[in-house]
Design a protein around this motif. Sequence first.
Motif, mmCIF file in Angstrom:
data_model
loop_
_atom_site.group_PDB
_atom_site.id
_atom_site.type_symbol
_atom_site.label_atom_id
_atom_site.label_comp_id
_atom_site.label_asym_id
_atom_site.label_seq_id
_atom_site.Cartn_x
_atom_site.Cartn_y
_atom_site.Cartn_z
ATOM 1 N N ASN A 166 -7.419 -4.711 2.211
ATOM 2 C CA ASN A 166 -6.611 -5.147 0.962
ATOM 3 C C ASN A 166 -5.544 -4.015 0.737
ATOM 4 O O ASN A 166 -5.298 -3.668 1.853
ATOM 5 C CB ASN A 166 -7.983 -4.886 -0.240
ATOM 6 N N TYR A 167 -4.667 -5.313 0.150
ATOM 7 C CA TYR A 167 -3.580 -4.709 -0.408
ATOM 8 C C TYR A 167 -2.448 -5.129 -1.361
ATOM 9 O O TYR A 167 -3.603 -5.816 -2.187
ATOM 10 C CB TYR A 167 -2.298 -5.772 0.929
ATOM 11 N N THR A 168 -2.000 -4.102 -1.484
ATOM 12 C CA THR A 168 -1.297 -3.798 -2.822
ATOM 13 C C THR A 168 -0.100 -4.109 -2.817
ATOM 14 O O THR A 168 0.362 -3.265 -1.988
ATOM 15 C CB THR A 168 -1.572 -2.669 -3.894
ATOM 16 N N VAL A 169 0.214 -5.332 -3.337
ATOM 17 C CA VAL A 169 2.921 -5.535 -2.754
ATOM 18 C C VAL A 169 3.144 -4.642 -4.278
ATOM 19 O O VAL A 169 2.414 -5.602 -5.470
ATOM 20 C CB VAL A 169 1.728 -6.805 -2.561
ATOM 21 N N LYS A 170 3.847 -4.431 -4.231
ATOM 22 C CA LYS A 170 4.350 -3.774 -4.819
ATOM 23 C C LYS A 170 5.983 -3.709 -5.117
ATOM 24 O O LYS A 170 6.722 -4.203 -4.403
ATOM 25 C CB LYS A 170 4.260 -2.276 -5.496
ATOM 26 N N ILE A 171 6.265 -4.693 -5.948
ATOM 27 C CA ILE A 171 8.255 -5.710 -5.851
ATOM 28 C C ILE A 171 8.688 -4.817 -7.179
ATOM 29 O O ILE A 171 8.200 -4.930 -8.303
ATOM 30 C CB ILE A 171 8.201 -6.974 -6.222
ATOM 31 N N ILE A 172 9.936 -3.428 -7.048
ATOM 32 C CA ILE A 172 10.852 -3.520 -7.948
ATOM 33 C C ILE A 172 11.995 -3.581 -7.710
ATOM 34 O O ILE A 172 12.493 -3.622 -6.442
ATOM 35 C CB ILE A 172 10.392 -2.242 -7.491
ATOM 36 N N ALA A 173 12.538 -3.783 -8.815
ATOM 37 C CA ALA A 173 13.422 -4.385 -9.444
ATOM 38 C C ALA A 173 14.250 -3.952 -10.122
ATOM 39 O O ALA A 173 13.377 -3.442 -11.359
ATOM 40 C CB ALA A 173 13.413 -5.838 -9.965
ATOM 41 N N THR A 182 8.605 -3.495 -12.055
ATOM 42 C CA THR A 182 7.698 -3.814 -11.607
ATOM 43 C C THR A 182 6.792 -4.404 -11.730
ATOM 44 O O THR A 182 6.177 -4.607 -12.342
ATOM 45 C CB THR A 182 6.608 -2.686 -11.168
ATOM 46 N N LEU A 183 6.738 -4.995 -10.429
ATOM 47 C CA LEU A 183 5.750 -6.131 -10.108
ATOM 48 C C LEU A 183 4.488 -6.046 -9.272
ATOM 49 O O LEU A 183 5.139 -5.558 -7.931
ATOM 50 C CB LEU A 183 5.982 -7.742 -9.523
ATOM 51 N N LYS A 184 3.079 -6.646 -9.287
ATOM 52 C CA LYS A 184 2.201 -5.507 -8.403
ATOM 53 C C LYS A 184 1.003 -7.339 -8.517
ATOM 54 O O LYS A 184 0.531 -7.834 -9.336
ATOM 55 C CB LYS A 184 1.484 -4.851 -9.889
ATOM 56 N N ILE A 185 1.223 -7.644 -6.479
ATOM 57 C CA ILE A 185 0.660 -8.623 -6.277
ATOM 58 C C ILE A 185 -1.404 -7.801 -5.456
ATOM 59 O O ILE A 185 -0.654 -7.300 -4.401
ATOM 60 C CB ILE A 185 0.847 -9.412 -5.743
ATOM 61 N N PRO A 186 -1.480 -7.962 -5.771
ATOM 62 C CA PRO A 186 -2.914 -8.074 -5.188
ATOM 63 C C PRO A 186 -3.505 -9.220 -3.765
ATOM 64 O O PRO A 186 -3.821 -9.857 -4.640
ATOM 65 C CB PRO A 186 -5.053 -8.053 -6.115
ATOM 66 N N ILE A 187 -3.938 -8.623 -3.023
ATOM 67 C CA ILE A 187 -4.175 -9.032 -1.769
ATOM 68 C C ILE A 187 -5.278 -9.312 -1.516
ATOM 69 O O ILE A 187 -5.517 -7.906 -0.566
ATOM 70 C CB ILE A 187 -2.877 -10.051 -0.350
ATOM 71 N N LYS A 188 -6.275 -9.735 -0.812
ATOM 72 C CA LYS A 188 -7.294 -9.689 0.109
ATOM 73 C C LYS A 188 -6.983 -10.582 1.522
ATOM 74 O O LYS A 188 -7.281 -11.776 1.202
ATOM 75 C CB LYS A 188 -9.117 -10.414 -0.631
ATOM 76 N N GLY A 189 -7.608 -9.992 3.027
ATOM 77 C CA GLY A 189 -7.660 -10.193 3.374
ATOM 78 C C GLY A 189 -9.012 -11.237 3.585
ATOM 79 O O GLY A 189 -10.738 -10.439 3.452
ATOM 80 N N ASN A 210 1.240 -0.975 0.221
ATOM 81 C CA ASN A 210 -0.411 -0.301 0.129
ATOM 82 C C ASN A 210 1.112 1.571 -0.213
ATOM 83 O O ASN A 210 0.794 2.342 0.923
ATOM 84 C CB ASN A 210 -0.893 0.032 1.027
ATOM 85 N N GLU A 211 1.439 0.978 -1.127
ATOM 86 C CA GLU A 211 3.312 2.780 -1.053
ATOM 87 C C GLU A 211 3.543 2.312 -0.033
ATOM 88 O O GLU A 211 4.704 3.355 0.133
ATOM 89 C CB GLU A 211 1.946 3.798 -0.953
ATOM 90 N N GLN A 212 3.773 1.961 1.065
ATOM 91 C CA GLN A 212 4.558 1.722 2.407
ATOM 92 C C GLN A 212 5.865 0.741 1.754
ATOM 93 O O GLN A 212 5.577 -0.644 1.924
ATOM 94 C CB GLN A 212 4.367 1.558 3.821
#
Length: 563
Positions: free
Chosen positions: A323-330, A339-346, A257-259
Amino acid sequence: MKYILSLLLCSSVLSYSQQKFPADYFRSPLDIPLVLAGTFGELRSNHFHSGIDIKTNGKEGLKIYAAADGYVSRIKISQYGFGKALYITHPNGYTTVYAHLKKFTPEIETFVKTIQYKKKKYATGNIYLKEDKFPVKKGSIVAYSGDTGGSSAPHLHYEIRNSRTEKVINPMLFGLLPRDTIRPVFRAVHVYTLESDSRIDNNNLNVSLPLKNDRKGNYTTNRVLANGTIGIGVDVFDRLNKASNKNGIFSLEMLVNEQRVYYHDLTTFSFSESKLINLLIDYPYYKTYKRRIQKTHRVPRNTLSIYKDLKNDGKLTITEGFNYTVKIIAKDIKGNTSTLKIPIKGVPSNAIFAKTKDTTAYKIVASKFQKFTFEDVSVAFPKNTFYEDCYLDLKKENGVAKIHNPSIPLDKSYTLTFNVSNYSEAEKEQLYIANVNNEKYPNYQLTRKKDTTFFTTTKTLGNFKLLFDTEIPQITPLYLNEGQWISNATTLQVKISDAESGIHSYEATLDGEWILMEYNHKKGILTYDFNDKKLVGSKHIFKLEVLDNVFNTNTLTRTFYRK
């Protein structure tokens, strides 16, 4: 100037890293266009790559230049590893390293060979030198490129080290930048359940997610349903212009979530921590599939210094209803980004499947010394051989001692002992311990022999067996027949091999005096340089004795003539 302009295009983190190091102090060690076969910090077997590998157009013998003023402070010649290596210490606090060399300049070559002939051995170990022995100027020739040591093809391995701490530093941060306009490539993403109550899609199992790629550096996955503590891992590599090699990336960052919750980069590291690469990657997956998944969470006992800004060690706590948006930046060192985005729902924790609990009769408590005996085999593990507590499968089947499997990384070597009291003295002479994880290609283990036991130390789990070696090594002279005139030859070459335990040692003499023969273990060829000594007379006798690892011996004698 073009280097400075290119640096301005990089992210603020990259720019900050590069401003710490002089960008114009060191020149390239080669005078050909800079194309890399390997980048700094690449994930290698049990270590991070400690330098950059510069392509030499598939050739040996290219001139190697001193990167800056200084003096040759160390020379080391090894059969494996760096092969022939040269170290130059510079007045600005750094040391440059040049490895896999074919040879040194004539002055240094003569100095080294004097030591080799005095010691009567090829491998010199470290030769430390004072400032006034071999001073060098920036751009002066110091050696010639080669393929010695553990090299798999001709190239120059080049390093920059802090002279005081011996920590290696990314040479590309000093302005040694090849052309690179290509983004990193994500190949896979894994999601891990890190606790017994963690859930991913109603399972307590790790999962691999399919990737979608827009061909512009943006990757996405389908939504993940999760609960509890989970971790992420990615298979990612980089490519450079004019090279097909899959290279390592410079930095990996994860935002939730951008953190920022995870970041590491390959600016510098020490050799002592390099083995911790096995805790950075998903080691069991690598040992099974030969692909390295970099985890974006830190596990216990992973004390790598490359991490920055970790939140909860990069582990994600997923709560129901959020809800979470995971962003992985290489990124590579030039700032090219994917950039890889992974949406995650609790979701609620209602597991359908769970991991099978791993238990055996042999429990390892990592903090304790432990010894186990089964049939005629024993294993002794020093404390902290393992990074964490675990259970092992230990058994003997069809003569094979099965020490679990190679999927667990080890921090220390352990001792494996076989009882050999049932063998005759003659049999013991030809008996050795082999790693037989690959049944077709048994690998000799350094075998120490006592009256009733043979033992070895190793950092690899898996299958081991006592094998016999009754065959002598093979010796084949190349272009050297008995009584032949070879006046025009510059070298004398012999091919050696051993089909069982492998070559242990060799010794050659010419007219009764020891001579230096360089061993190319990749081709199995020994080479003597006729420039090493002036021969007296025309008739000469060459003798070579070769021993394998159980000391089966073969001897070749040839008479030749030379003007």
